[in-house]
Design a protein around this motif. Structure first.
Motif, PDB file in Angstrom:
ATOM      1  N   ARG A  94       0.833  -1.211   0.000  1.00 20.95           N
ATOM      2  CA  ARG A  94       0.000   0.000   0.000  1.00 20.95           C
ATOM      3  C   ARG A  94       0.861   1.252   0.000  1.00 20.95           C
ATOM      4  NH1 ARG A  94      -3.227  -3.097   3.468  1.00 20.95           N
ATOM      5  NH2 ARG A  94      -2.274  -2.146   5.321  1.00 20.95           N
ATOM      6  N   GLU A  95       1.948   1.197   0.762  1.00 22.35           N
ATOM      7  CA  GLU A  95       2.855   2.355   0.820  1.00 22.35           C
ATOM      8  C   GLU A  95       3.426   2.665  -0.562  1.00 22.35           C
ATOM      9  OE1 GLU A  95       4.033   4.314   3.387  1.00 22.35           O
ATOM     10  OE2 GLU A  95       2.928   3.377   5.040  1.00 22.35           O
ATOM     11  N   VAL A  96       3.829   1.620  -1.277  1.00 18.87           N
ATOM     12  CA  VAL A  96       4.500   1.832  -2.552  1.00 18.87           C
ATOM     13  C   VAL A  96       3.515   2.236  -3.657  1.00 18.87           C
ATOM     14  CG1 VAL A  96       4.456  -0.467  -3.630  1.00 18.87           C
ATOM     15  CG2 VAL A  96       6.510   0.955  -3.811  1.00 18.87           C
ATOM     16  N   THR A  97       2.241   1.881  -3.500  1.00 16.71           N
ATOM     17  CA  THR A  97       1.253   2.329  -4.492  1.00 16.71           C
ATOM     18  C   THR A  97       0.952   3.817  -4.336  1.00 16.71           C
ATOM     19  OG1 THR A  97      -0.556   1.677  -3.014  1.00 16.71           O
ATOM     20  CG2 THR A  97       0.158   0.070  -4.683  1.00 16.71           C
ATOM     21  N   GLN A  98       1.097   4.307  -3.123  1.00 16.86           N
ATOM     22  CA  GLN A  98       0.862   5.732  -2.880  1.00 16.86           C
ATOM     23  C   GLN A  98       2.003   6.583  -3.433  1.00 16.86           C
ATOM     24  OE1 GLN A  98       0.206   6.130   1.331  1.00 16.86           O
ATOM     25  NE2 GLN A  98      -1.475   4.635   1.341  1.00 16.86           N
ATOM     26  N   GLU A  99       3.212   6.038  -3.347  1.00 19.42           N
ATOM     27  CA  GLU A  99       4.383   6.768  -3.855  1.00 19.42           C
ATOM     28  C   GLU A  99       5.486   5.774  -4.177  1.00 19.42           C
ATOM     29  OE1 GLU A  99       7.536  10.251  -2.442  1.00 19.42           O
ATOM     30  OE2 GLU A  99       5.761   9.812  -1.240  1.00 19.42           O
ATOM     31  N   PRO A 100       5.919   5.656  -5.424  1.00 21.32           N
ATOM     32  CA  PRO A 100       6.981   4.712  -5.795  1.00 21.32           C
ATOM     33  C   PRO A 100       8.221   4.910  -4.919  1.00 21.32           C
ATOM     34  CG  PRO A 100       5.991   5.665  -7.745  1.00 21.32           C
ATOM     35  CD  PRO A 100       5.428   6.429  -6.579  1.00 21.32           C
ATOM     36  N   ASP A 101       8.776   3.803  -4.469  1.00 20.05           N
ATOM     37  CA  ASP A 101       9.891   3.885  -3.518  1.00 20.05           C
ATOM     38  C   ASP A 101      10.756   2.646  -3.685  1.00 20.05           C
ATOM     39  OD1 ASP A 101      11.426   3.517  -1.048  1.00 20.05           O
ATOM     40  OD2 ASP A 101      10.244   5.172  -0.238  1.00 20.05           O
ATOM     41  N   ASP A 102      11.989   2.825  -4.137  1.00 20.92           N
ATOM     42  CA  ASP A 102      12.885   1.693  -4.385  1.00 20.92           C
ATOM     43  C   ASP A 102      13.197   0.934  -3.114  1.00 20.92           C
ATOM     44  OD1 ASP A 102      12.944   2.267  -7.065  1.00 20.92           O
ATOM     45  OD2 ASP A 102      14.850   3.367  -6.988  1.00 20.92           O
ATOM     46  N   TRP A 103      13.324   1.644  -2.009  1.00 23.24           N
ATOM     47  CA  TRP A 103      13.644   0.977  -0.738  1.00 23.24           C
ATOM     48  C   TRP A 103      12.508   0.050  -0.323  1.00 23.24           C
ATOM     49  CZ3 TRP A 103      11.161   1.144   4.021  1.00 23.24           C
ATOM     50  CH2 TRP A 103      11.836   0.495   5.069  1.00 23.24           C
ATOM     51  N   ILE A 104      11.279   0.502  -0.448  1.00 23.06           N
ATOM     52  CA  ILE A 104      10.145  -0.347  -0.093  1.00 23.06           C
ATOM     53  C   ILE A 104      10.056  -1.537  -1.037  1.00 23.06           C
ATOM     54  CG2 ILE A 104       7.630  -0.477   0.112  1.00 23.06           C
ATOM     55  CD1 ILE A 104       7.609   2.399   1.038  1.00 23.06           C
ATOM     56  N   LEU A 105      10.276  -1.312  -2.322  1.00 21.18           N
ATOM     57  CA  LEU A 105      10.254  -2.418  -3.286  1.00 21.18           C
ATOM     58  C   LEU A 105      11.308  -3.469  -2.947  1.00 21.18           C
ATOM     59  CD1 LEU A 105       9.736  -0.501  -6.650  1.00 21.18           C
ATOM     60  CD2 LEU A 105       8.127  -2.085  -5.565  1.00 21.18           C
TER      61      LEU A 105
END
Length: 397
Positions: free
Chosen positions: A271-282
């Motif tokens: 959910r976090e990464v859908t709100q804002e793309p983030d390489d660390w979360i991926l």
């Protein structure tokens, strides 16, 4: 004896310096080494002439289960590869139906870690290199833990069909917020500044100052922790965290890794990464998806239980867990991880169960129970300890 040559001992006045010496095996922690360390720990504790014990882990090569060439580190003029803990003999024993020999290794190892965690003498661990698994257990439980710019810390066990042990459920659960869950589940690597920030290290000292620091520590002549701390403080620096440090992401970590289940943790990250793309979360999601589903679940429960238990209780529980892991009665993921990483080296383990949703709570529960039906198997028992703090008491589970 091999154990004497693999653990070198220097006597300098009231200080004892223990240095690992198994270069051809990259200092992988053998049964002889851990037995020798336990023997020395107990002897020094009863020797009134010994005031301080220094554990030197220089270009440390003690990790539980990372294969040769899997992690490498450039330091000085040489390149060090971490071969891992002495896992091949354990694998051979399991293949021969002798898993109890592996259990003996962990029994002695956990006992040594417990003695370190409850040690009455001052212990200083110098972590000038890679510190993982068994290396973390030998150092993290000690009173003073010195990180440098060369330090790399990780608990990579879930990607290898195991779980963070050696008392990790105790020390990871006591990191700020839910940072311990993040480190234990993902196997994320931390550097020296990260370790200092989260509390895994008590001091950060540049490697160029270690020789002078050791010389000053050898002049102490006292078991006064305040005096030792004063010396360490004089050499300590407070480095800035690198921009990519996971410690900058504590807000996300706490939101996601505080969830009740591994499935909910992953869903929260997605959910976090859908709100804002983030390489660390991926990258964090990918690390979780590569790990053994069974080991992710027992790791999360282990850390959560560890938050409410004393260090002795944690070791007793982890010993039950590791016996089930190496016995293979509940899952073969440990042997599959060893196959993929140590033997065939295809780095493509086939976990079973393959999906998190197929790892039922009833299966997880069994890892935390005594090993039944094995003649002579007993819960972990510790040598007598005097004047222990309440948190160290090894109460029955």
């Amino acid at each position: 004896m091999a154990s004497h040559s693999q653990v070198l001992v220097e006597e300098k006045s009231s200080v004892r310096i223990l240095t690992f010496n198994r270069p051809k095996k990259l200092n992988a922690l053998s049964f002889n080494m851990i037995s020798r360390l336990l023997q020395l720990y107990l002897a020094y504790e009863e020797d009134p002439s010994v005031k301080l014990v220094i554990l030197k882990v220089i270009t440390i090569l003690i990790i539980f289960s990372v294969c040769k060439n899997f992690i490498s580190m450039q330091q000085g003029q040489g390149r060090a590869f971490c071969a891992g803990g002495d896992i091949p003999p354990i694998v051979r024993d399991i293949l021969q139906g002798k898993w109890r020999r592996g259990a003996d290794y962990f029994n002695v190892g956990y006992t040594a870690h417990y003695v370190s965690a409850t040690y009455r003498k001052v212990q200083v661990s110098i972590l000038n290199g890679i510190v993982m698994g068994a290396g973390a257990g030998l150092s993290t439980h000690g009173r003073f833990r010195i990180a440098t710019e060369n330090t790399v810390f990780a608990m990579p066990e879930t990607a290898l069909g195991h779980f963070p042990d050696v008392g990790a459920s105790y020390f990871l659960s006591r990191l700020p917020g839910f940072f311990g869950e993040y480190v234990g589940l993902t196997g994320a690597r931390l550097d020296g500044p990260d370790m200092l920030a989260c509390g895994l290290a008590t001091h950060f000292v540049p490697s160029t100052s270690l020789t002078a620091l050791e010389a000053d520590l050898c002049k102490v002549g006292s078991s006064d922790q305040t005096l030792v701390s004063t010396i360490l403080d004089a050499y300590a620096e407070y480095p800035h965290l690198r921009q990519q440090s996971a410690y900058h992401r504590l807000d996300v970590i706490d939101r996601c890794f505080s969830k009740r289940t591994v499935e909910e943790i992953i869903s929260s990250l997605e959910r976090e990464v859908t709100q804002e793309p983030d390489d660390w979360i991926l990258a964090t999601i990918q690390a979780l998806e590569k790990a053994s589903p069974s080991c992710l679940k027992i790791t999360l429960r282990s850390i959560r239980e560890g938050r409410l238990q004393g260090v002795g209780q944690c070791f007793i529980r982890e010993y039950r867990m590791v016996c089930h892991v190496i016995k293979g009665d509940l899952s073969k993921d440990f042997m599959e991880g060893c196959r993929a990483i140590l033997i065939d080296k295809d780095r493509n383990p086939k976990w079973e169960p393959r999906r998190l949703e197929d790892v039922k709570d009833s299966m997880v529960d069994q890892y935390f129970e005594r090993v039944e039906g094995e003649e002579g198997w007993e819960d972990l028992k510790f040598p007598p300890r005097n004047n222990l703090p309440a948190l160290a008491v090894a109460a029955k589970l």
